[in-house]
Design an enzyme around this catalytic site. Sequence first.
Site, PDB file in Angstrom:
ATOM      1  N   ASP A  78       0.917  -1.375   0.064  1.00 55.24           N
ATOM      2  CA  ASP A  78       0.092   0.210   0.023  1.00 55.24           C
ATOM      3  C   ASP A  78       0.886   1.356  -0.086  1.00 55.24           C
ATOM      4  OD1 ASP A  78      -2.385   1.742   0.159  1.00 55.24           O
ATOM      5  OD2 ASP A  78      -2.087   1.760   2.562  1.00 55.24           O
ATOM      6  N   ASP A 117      -0.015   5.127   0.810  1.00 58.48           N
ATOM      7  CA  ASP A 117      -0.105   6.048   1.929  1.00 58.48           C
ATOM      8  C   ASP A 117      -0.295   5.333   3.426  1.00 58.48           C
ATOM      9  OD1 ASP A 117      -0.070   8.348   0.249  1.00 58.48           O
ATOM     10  OD2 ASP A 117      -2.270   7.610  -0.159  1.00 58.48           O
ATOM     11  N   LYS A 146      -9.981  -1.096  -2.642  1.00 63.16           N
ATOM     12  CA  LYS A 146      -9.870  -2.020  -1.479  1.00 63.16           C
ATOM     13  C   LYS A 146     -10.886  -1.584  -0.611  1.00 63.16           C
ATOM     14  CE  LYS A 146      -5.648  -0.625  -1.435  1.00 63.16           C
ATOM     15  NZ  LYS A 146      -4.294  -0.423  -0.984  1.00 63.16           N
TER      16      LYS A 146
END
Length: 175
Positions: A9, A11, A102
């Site tokens: 991922d 951030d 997601k």
Amino acid sequence: MTIKTIFLDRDGVINIDRGYLYRISDFEFIEGVFDACLHFHHLGYKIIIISNQSGIGRGYYNENDYHKLNEWMLAQFNNKSIKILDTFYCPHSPLLLCECRKPRPGMFLEAKDKHNISMEKSWMIGDRDTDIKAANLAGVTNTILVRSGHITNESNSNSRFITDSIKQSKELIGL
Ligand SMILES: [Zn+2]
């Protein structure tokens, strides 16, 4: 031939999560990211970044802003001899109920088909349970939830491991 991948991922895992981040000047790498990625390379993993970027769909920034920051970030990895194989992002607002955002597995499945990835041999590192859920739905059971971004309820997490940041994930991958 399949490849094995570390899905990251962005951030909260690669950079400090400042919320709807798109300016290069606001982008700060989390300590230990480059070192961890070099370690993954040495173990034979490719690296793919998969992130929700609903700031685009919400109108906070546009696709061009995203790409500018992404190109800059990839150049920083490249300067450290780290090659990011691919980046996938979902630009949609949550209201659209798309297949890519997601915790839906759409971006993982797209990556799998595009690069012929063995999901069984791959890992996901994320800071939200939605990262872990999406990975699980796509067949990635090796998951690491990190505490370097979003604060999550760890007792409810389905993650295989929980650790402080990507720096510590080095100790879990490649055992
Ligand atoms: Zn989407």
